[in-house]
Design a protein around this motif. Structure first.
Motif, PDB file in Angstrom:
ATOM      1  N   LEU A 191       0.826  -1.207   0.000  1.00 31.76           N
ATOM      2  CA  LEU A 191       0.000   0.000   0.000  1.00 31.76           C
ATOM      3  C   LEU A 191       0.865   1.264   0.000  1.00 31.76           C
ATOM      4  N   ILE A 192       1.973   1.203   0.732  1.00 30.16           N
ATOM      5  CA  ILE A 192       2.903   2.341   0.725  1.00 30.16           C
ATOM      6  C   ILE A 192       3.470   2.538  -0.676  1.00 30.16           C
ATOM      7  N   ARG A 193       3.856   1.442  -1.328  1.00 27.30           N
ATOM      8  CA  ARG A 193       4.419   1.531  -2.676  1.00 27.30           C
ATOM      9  C   ARG A 193       3.392   2.085  -3.665  1.00 27.30           C
ATOM     10  N   SER A 194       2.159   1.554  -3.649  1.00 32.24           N
ATOM     11  CA  SER A 194       1.140   2.010  -4.602  1.00 32.24           C
ATOM     12  C   SER A 194       0.772   3.475  -4.364  1.00 32.24           C
ATOM     13  N   SER A 195       0.737   3.904  -3.104  1.00 34.75           N
ATOM     14  CA  SER A 195       0.441   5.315  -2.802  1.00 34.75           C
ATOM     15  C   SER A 195       1.570   6.210  -3.297  1.00 34.75           C
ATOM     16  N   GLY A 196       2.816   5.736  -3.102  1.00 29.32           N
ATOM     17  CA  GLY A 196       3.960   6.507  -3.598  1.00 29.32           C
ATOM     18  C   GLY A 196       3.942   6.610  -5.111  1.00 29.32           C
ATOM     19  N   GLU A 197       3.571   5.512  -5.786  1.00 31.96           N
ATOM     20  CA  GLU A 197       3.489   5.545  -7.248  1.00 31.96           C
ATOM     21  C   GLU A 197       2.393   6.483  -7.719  1.00 31.96           C
ATOM     22  N   GLN A 198       1.264   6.505  -7.009  1.00 30.82           N
ATOM     23  CA  GLN A 198       0.182   7.425  -7.358  1.00 30.82           C
ATOM     24  C   GLN A 198       0.643   8.873  -7.222  1.00 30.82           C
ATOM     25  N   LEU A 199       1.347   9.154  -6.143  1.00 29.95           N
ATOM     26  CA  LEU A 199       1.863  10.511  -5.928  1.00 29.95           C
ATOM     27  C   LEU A 199       2.856  10.881  -7.013  1.00 29.95           C
ATOM     28  N   LEU A 200       3.767   9.958  -7.341  1.00 32.87           N
ATOM     29  CA  LEU A 200       4.768  10.224  -8.374  1.00 32.87           C
ATOM     30  C   LEU A 200       4.107  10.449  -9.726  1.00 32.87           C
ATOM     31  N   GLN A 201       3.069   9.659 -10.041  1.00 34.57           N
ATOM     32  CA  GLN A 201       2.370   9.809 -11.311  1.00 34.57           C
ATOM     33  C   GLN A 201       1.711  11.178 -11.419  1.00 34.57           C
ATOM     34  N   THR A 202       1.095  11.635 -10.341  1.00 37.07           N
ATOM     35  CA  THR A 202       0.468  12.959 -10.350  1.00 37.07           C
ATOM     36  C   THR A 202       1.495  14.048 -10.597  1.00 37.07           C
ATOM     37  N   ILE A 203       2.618  13.968  -9.896  1.00 37.04           N
ATOM     38  CA  ILE A 203       3.675  14.972 -10.064  1.00 37.04           C
ATOM     39  C   ILE A 203       4.235  14.925 -11.477  1.00 37.04           C
ATOM     40  N   ASN A 204       4.472  13.717 -12.007  1.00 41.96           N
ATOM     41  CA  ASN A 204       4.998  13.595 -13.368  1.00 41.96           C
ATOM     42  C   ASN A 204       4.031  14.157 -14.391  1.00 41.96           C
ATOM     43  N   ASP A 205       2.729  13.912 -14.195  1.00 39.35           N
ATOM     44  CA  ASP A 205       1.731  14.433 -15.130  1.00 39.35           C
ATOM     45  C   ASP A 205       1.726  15.959 -15.139  1.00 39.35           C
ATOM     46  N   ILE A 206       1.824  16.547 -13.955  1.00 38.95           N
ATOM     47  CA  ILE A 206       1.854  18.015 -13.869  1.00 38.95           C
ATOM     48  C   ILE A 206       3.079  18.566 -14.588  1.00 38.95           C
ATOM     49  N   LEU A 207       4.238  17.974 -14.319  1.00 40.48           N
ATOM     50  CA  LEU A 207       5.480  18.449 -14.937  1.00 40.48           C
ATOM     51  C   LEU A 207       5.453  18.246 -16.447  1.00 40.48           C
ATOM     52  N   ASP A 208       4.962  17.083 -16.893  1.00 38.15           N
ATOM     53  CA  ASP A 208       4.930  16.808 -18.327  1.00 38.15           C
ATOM     54  C   ASP A 208       3.946  17.708 -19.050  1.00 38.15           C
ATOM     55  N   LEU A 209       2.788  17.955 -18.444  1.00 42.40           N
ATOM     56  CA  LEU A 209       1.805  18.838 -19.073  1.00 42.40           C
ATOM     57  C   LEU A 209       2.386  20.225 -19.248  1.00 42.40           C
ATOM     58  N   THR A 210       3.092  20.722 -18.238  1.00 40.60           N
ATOM     59  CA  THR A 210       3.713  22.043 -18.314  1.00 40.60           C
ATOM     60  C   THR A 210       4.819  22.057 -19.360  1.00 40.60           C
ATOM     61  N   ARG A 211       5.644  21.015 -19.384  1.00 41.08           N
ATOM     62  CA  ARG A 211       6.768  20.962 -20.320  1.00 41.08           C
ATOM     63  C   ARG A 211       6.302  20.811 -21.764  1.00 41.08           C
ATOM     64  N   LEU A 212       5.388  19.892 -22.013  1.00 45.07           N
ATOM     65  CA  LEU A 212       4.968  19.604 -23.379  1.00 45.07           C
ATOM     66  C   LEU A 212       4.114  20.706 -23.974  1.00 45.07           C
ATOM     67  N   ALA A 213       3.416  21.451 -23.113  1.00 39.72           N
ATOM     68  CA  ALA A 213       2.564  22.529 -23.614  1.00 39.72           C
ATOM     69  C   ALA A 213       3.370  23.747 -24.012  1.00 39.72           C
ATOM     70  N   GLY A 214       4.662  23.775 -23.675  1.00 42.52           N
ATOM     71  CA  GLY A 214       5.502  24.907 -24.013  1.00 42.52           C
ATOM     72  C   GLY A 214       5.854  24.927 -25.489  1.00 42.52           C
ATOM     73  N   ASN A 215       6.349  26.069 -25.958  1.00 36.01           N
ATOM     74  CA  ASN A 215       6.710  26.208 -27.363  1.00 36.01           C
ATOM     75  C   ASN A 215       7.927  25.350 -27.679  1.00 36.01           C
ATOM     76  N   GLY A 216       7.896  24.757 -28.862  1.00 31.54           N
ATOM     77  CA  GLY A 216       9.054  23.995 -29.313  1.00 31.54           C
ATOM     78  C   GLY A 216       9.158  22.602 -28.751  1.00 31.54           C
ATOM     79  N   ALA A 217       8.126  22.136 -28.035  1.00 28.79           N
ATOM     80  CA  ALA A 217       8.181  20.786 -27.471  1.00 28.79           C
ATOM     81  C   ALA A 217       8.147  19.768 -28.606  1.00 28.79           C
ATOM     82  N   ASN A 218       8.968  18.724 -28.479  1.00 30.08           N
ATOM     83  CA  ASN A 218       8.937  17.651 -29.463  1.00 30.08           C
ATOM     84  C   ASN A 218       9.247  16.345 -28.773  1.00 30.08           C
TER      85      ASN A 218
END
Length: 377
Positions: A191-218
């Motif tokens: 349960l600790i591992r799955s909760s940590g993975e959920q938290l990491l996935q949320t953070i990664n999604d936020i960072l990726d959305l910000t990065r990919l939405a920027g100009n020049g993303a490929n």
């Protein structure tokens, strides 16, 4: 200099009012025009207001030219004329209206001692445009403030929930002093591992959305076998669907041509769509994954569910980052509202588009449409 009434110096007053952009027309006690300022003629060249013209005739011309009967909702011209003439004879009557040309006009009627009336008009279009701009700015500011508050409330929930699980189960393990059964310790560790993975996935999604939405993303593209990617997505989604009693159907046909895409992004898009579909499905329902060639030579990956479906307004909201269809504090489903905007960004980087076909009561079909240029024939 011609006088009106008690030796009123008309031309002098006309000149003074023209300096402050006020148009003037003077009517006698019989509502006939006796004087019109030069500025009136320059402000309303189309009105052709002449000395001797009755106010009723001038008003009828004005109404026909600017479609005032329809705009103001009068049943006919006579009703309009009667109402406006009554307003004209009301002492110090004030009116603000918009012409068909888009100009805003402010008018005032001032009575004269001999029973006549002075009409004063100002073009306030610039003022009205400034007010509208200020209102739009305020609305945008209010919307930004609300979006910020909603984002903070949403992120507070989405980050604190898995963190609380990690801390809570870790504390239980810490307090057990090694006396906890091995099976229970393994369960808590999972349960600790799955909760940590959920938290990491949320953070990664936020960072990726910000990065990919920027100009020049490929993103790197290569030929990938779609059926291999979809099979992996099915395996990833299965452990999530099983406890919810949702059946996953792999209906991807064999023999599809390779797709020029980023394999990791493709897997992420499909997995996100399947996760959303499972979350929205009731126990005993089904979620299907399929693919099909498009008439233009492109290819579509389709995830369909039997969930409650969405209205057009809900679909539009779901495409906005950090937005959920349920209220932040009372929503039933978990998630940071990042999945669909991230999928939309990723598919657009492939030259394609995300299409949601849904309606209340008939589920949702999410389509990842890839253009012909990405399909290897």
């Amino acid at each position: 200099m011609s006088p009106i009434g008690d030796s009123l110096p008309v031309e002098g007053i006309f000149d003074a009012l023209a300096s402050i952009d006020v148009a003037v027309a003077i009517y006698d006690r019989n509502d006939c025009v006796v004087a019109v300022s030069p500025y009136y003629r320059s402000m309303f060249p189309e009105e052709e207001l002449t000395v001797g013209l009755s106010y009723r005739d001038a008003l009828q011309r004005f109404a026909q030219r600017h479609d005032r009967v329809r705009v103001l909702g009068y049943p006919d011209m006579e009703s309009y004329l009667d109402a406006e003439i009554k307003r004209h004879r009301t002492p110090y009557a004030h009116q603000v209206y918009k012409l068909a040309s888009g100009r805003w006009i402010e008018s005032r009627k001032v009575p004269l001692p001999d029973g006549g009336i002075v009409g004063l008009w100002r073009d306030i279009t610039v003022q009205k445009d400034a007010e509208a701009a200020m209102l739009r700015s305020k609305e945008a500011s209010d919307l930004a403030s609300r979006a910020k508050a909603d984002f903070l409330a949403l992120m507070s929930h989405e980050l604190r929930t898995p963190l609380n699980a990690v801390i809570g189960f870790a504390q239980l393990l810490e307090r057990s002093s090694g006396t906890m059964p091995v099976e229970t310790m393994g369960e808590y560790a999972g349960l600790i591992r799955s909760s940590g993975e959920q938290l990491l996935q949320t953070i990664n999604d936020i960072l990726d959305l910000t990065r990919l939405a920027g100009n020049g993303a490929n993103i790197p593209m290569a030929l990938v076998q779609l059926d291999a990617v979809t099979a992996t997505c099915m395996r990833i989604a299965e452990p999530f669907a099983r406890p919810r009693q949702v059946t996953l159907l792999d209906e991807v046909p064999e023999g599809l041509p390779p797709l020029r895409a980023d394999a990791a992004s493709l897997r992420r898009m499909i997995t996100h769509l399947m996760s959303n579909a499972v979350k929205m499905s009731l126990a005993g329902s089904r979620v299907s994954l399929t693919a099909e060639r498009l008439p233009d030579g492109g290819l579509a990956v389709v995830v369909a569910d039997d969930g409650p479906g969405m209205t057009p307004a809900q679909i539009q909201a779901a495409m906005q980052p950090f937005t959920q269809n349920d209220e932040v504090r009372s929503r039933r489903m978990s998630g940071a509202g990042i999945g669909l905007p991230l999928i939309k960004t990723l598919i657009e980087l492939h030259g394609g588009r995300l299409v949601l076909d849904s309606a209340p009561g008939r589920g949702t079909r999410a389509r990842l449409e890839f253009p012909p240029a990405t399909v290897a024939n």
